[in-house]
Motif scaffolding. Structure first.
Motif, short mmCIF file in Angstrom:
data_model
loop_
_atom_site.label_atom_id
_atom_site.label_comp_id
_atom_site.label_asym_id
_atom_site.label_seq_id
_atom_site.Cartn_x
_atom_site.Cartn_y
_atom_site.Cartn_z
N ARG A 144 -69.01 44.53 6.86
CA ARG A 144 -68.00 45.64 6.24
C ARG A 144 -68.85 46.46 5.25
N ALA A 145 -69.85 45.88 4.50
CA ALA A 145 -70.59 46.79 3.67
C ALA A 145 -71.32 47.83 4.30
N LEU A 146 -71.97 47.51 5.52
CA LEU A 146 -72.71 48.40 6.42
C LEU A 146 -71.76 49.70 6.81
N VAL A 147 -70.57 49.32 7.17
CA VAL A 147 -69.51 50.02 7.80
C VAL A 147 -69.07 51.02 6.85
N GLU A 148 -68.68 50.46 5.73
CA GLU A 148 -67.84 51.26 4.59
C GLU A 148 -69.06 52.46 4.08
N ASN A 149 -70.43 51.94 4.11
CA ASN A 149 -71.36 52.86 3.50
C ASN A 149 -71.84 53.68 4.71
N TYR A 162 -62.12 52.59 9.77
CA TYR A 162 -63.40 52.75 10.14
C TYR A 162 -63.99 52.45 11.33
N LEU A 163 -64.89 53.49 11.74
CA LEU A 163 -65.78 53.23 13.08
C LEU A 163 -67.11 52.57 12.73
N PHE A 164 -67.65 52.06 13.51
CA PHE A 164 -69.28 51.49 13.49
C PHE A 164 -70.08 52.68 13.21
N PRO A 165 -71.08 52.44 12.31
CA PRO A 165 -72.13 53.71 12.13
C PRO A 165 -72.67 54.02 13.75
N THR A 166 -73.00 55.21 13.71
CA THR A 166 -73.79 55.59 14.99
C THR A 166 -75.30 55.28 14.94
N PRO A 167 -75.93 55.16 15.97
CA PRO A 167 -77.47 55.20 15.96
C PRO A 167 -78.11 56.01 15.23
N ASP A 168 -77.70 57.55 15.05
CA ASP A 168 -78.27 58.48 14.55
C ASP A 168 -78.15 58.29 13.19
N THR A 169 -77.07 57.97 12.55
CA THR A 169 -76.89 57.50 11.09
C THR A 169 -77.82 56.48 10.78
N LEU A 170 -77.79 55.10 11.27
CA LEU A 170 -78.49 53.99 11.01
C LEU A 170 -80.04 54.27 10.97
N SER A 171 -80.43 55.23 12.21
CA SER A 171 -81.78 55.41 12.13
C SER A 171 -82.61 55.88 10.99
N ARG A 185 -84.74 41.74 4.83
CA ARG A 185 -85.65 42.44 5.16
C ARG A 185 -85.98 42.52 6.49
N ASN A 186 -86.20 41.43 7.43
CA ASN A 186 -86.20 41.45 8.77
C ASN A 186 -85.03 41.99 9.41
N LYS A 187 -83.81 41.47 8.95
CA LYS A 187 -82.79 42.18 9.68
C LYS A 187 -82.56 43.53 9.40
N ALA A 188 -82.89 44.14 8.15
CA ALA A 188 -82.71 45.51 7.97
C ALA A 188 -83.89 46.27 8.87
N GLN A 189 -84.95 45.64 9.15
CA GLN A 189 -85.91 46.54 10.20
C GLN A 189 -85.23 46.34 11.63
N TYR A 190 -84.88 45.12 11.83
CA TYR A 190 -84.01 45.01 13.14
C TYR A 190 -83.09 46.03 13.60
N LEU A 191 -82.14 46.28 12.57
CA LEU A 191 -81.28 47.31 12.76
C LEU A 191 -81.61 48.50 12.73
N ILE A 192 -82.61 48.94 11.94
CA ILE A 192 -83.05 50.48 11.89
C ILE A 192 -83.91 50.71 13.33
N SER A 193 -84.65 49.56 13.53
CA SER A 193 -85.30 49.72 15.07
C SER A 193 -84.60 49.84 16.28
N LEU A 194 -83.59 49.06 16.23
CA LEU A 194 -82.54 49.20 17.25
C LEU A 194 -81.67 50.47 17.29
N ALA A 195 -81.50 51.04 16.15
CA ALA A 195 -80.84 52.61 16.18
C ALA A 195 -81.60 53.67 16.57
N LYS A 196 -83.20 53.33 16.25
CA LYS A 196 -84.00 54.35 16.87
C LYS A 196 -84.29 54.37 18.14
N ASP A 197 -84.23 52.89 18.79
CA ASP A 197 -84.06 52.74 20.26
C ASP A 197 -83.01 53.61 20.94
N PHE A 198 -81.88 53.26 20.45
CA PHE A 198 -80.77 54.01 20.85
C PHE A 198 -80.53 55.64 20.76
#
Length: 295
Positions: A144-149, A162-171, A185-198
């Motif tokens: 929820r915190a991720l989606v609302e922000n 709400y709609l889930f954030p896009t890869p462009d936004t999270l990257s 920290r690890n999960k933050a890195q994983y989410l950002i890396s995944l967003a960049k891959d998409f």
């Protein structure tokens, strides 16, 4: 107001599907009021707000916001049908489940439950990463915190949908920004890396669906940072609707089997593999019904 009707298959229980969507975990990507689901959708780069209810023998989808073209209307219909997994022939699953002592009582008790999916692969993988090694309540809180922000919104009658954030936004997020939302920290890195891959086209749903086997899909997914076997199988089960996808490491699955079998300890992976021989080709649905038994 545009209304779209969908005729579900014979084996369908709206109340069971509604229960799965409304388990008290405060999901921010849909809202439920009595028997009506309200959800924001992005279809062909346009945003729509829809309400879904079951009327008689039909699913009735009303377009609360947005003016879909004929093609967009068909895509909305397809999205909802996929979301509720209406294209799967559950008769085949029930046939094998009726021969299995673990599943037989569950398909009778939860008849008509279908695999409520996550149609966007990026969202499915992010959600699986968010849920790694934490309880569901905290996972939904951080989602929820991720989606609302970072997610887009549709405002309707004073309520934000709400709609889930896009890869462009999270990257473009920083690790420190996500840590402030209580991500490790690890999960933050994983989410950002995944967003960049998409974002960069390194991975997509279409690419995976073009592969010729579940094994190749699994290999492709587990090459992504932060995606292990459980995460990959969860995404294949919930998004790609691969019936043989089997998150065998899932704690909820282990607890359900312990409960159903009356065990003092959780079953071993070897014993689950043995049990799952009876579920061949339907491991995903077997997992779903076992999750449902955890009431």
């Amino acid at each position: 107001m545009t209304t779209i009707k969908i005729k579900p298959p014979e084996i369908f229980n709206y109340e069971e599907c509604l229960w799965f969507l409304d388990r008290g975990f405060d999901d921010c990507l849909h809202q439920i009021n009595k028997n009506t689901i309200t959800k924001a959708l992005k279809i062909q780069n346009n945003l729509f707000l829809v309400s879904i209810r079951y009327e008689g023998t039909l699913l009735s989808i009303q377009i609360l916001q947005g003016n879909p073209s004929a093609k967009e209307g068909e895509l909305i219909k397809s999205y909802i049908s996929q979301w509720f997994d209406l294209y799967t022939d559950l008769e085949k699953f029930y046939k094998i489940a009726n021969k299995d002592p673990v599943l037989k009582p569950l398909i009778k008790k939860y008849w008509g439950l279908r695999l409520i999916g996550i149609e966007d692969l990026f969202e499915a993988l992010c959600w699986a990463i968010i849920g790694q090694q934490i309880n569901l309540s905290f996972a939904y809180k951080t989602k929820r915190a991720l989606v609302e922000n970072y997610g887009r919104t549709i405002e309707h009658n004073g309520t934000s949908h709400y709609l889930f954030p896009t890869p462009d936004t999270l990257s473009n997020c920083s690790v420190e920004a996500l840590k402030k939302l209580q991500f490790s920290r690890n999960k933050a890195q994983y989410l950002i890396s995944l967003a960049k891959d998409f974002r960069d086209g390194i991975i997509s749903k279409d690419q995976l669906m073009a592969l010729d086997s579940k094994e190749n899909m699994l290999t492709r997914l587990t090459n992504l940072k932060g995606v292990g076997a459980w995460t990959a199988n969860y995404a294949m089960m919930k998004c790609l609707k691969i019936p043989t996808a089997f998150p065998i490491q899932d704690v909820g699955l282990h607890n359900a089997l312990k409960q159903q079998l009356g065990l003092k300890e959780k079953p071993t992976l070897e014993s689950i593999q043995q049990l799952a021989k009876n579920w061949k080709n339907w491991e995903g649905y077997a997992t779903l019904y076992l999750w449902r038994s955890l009431v």
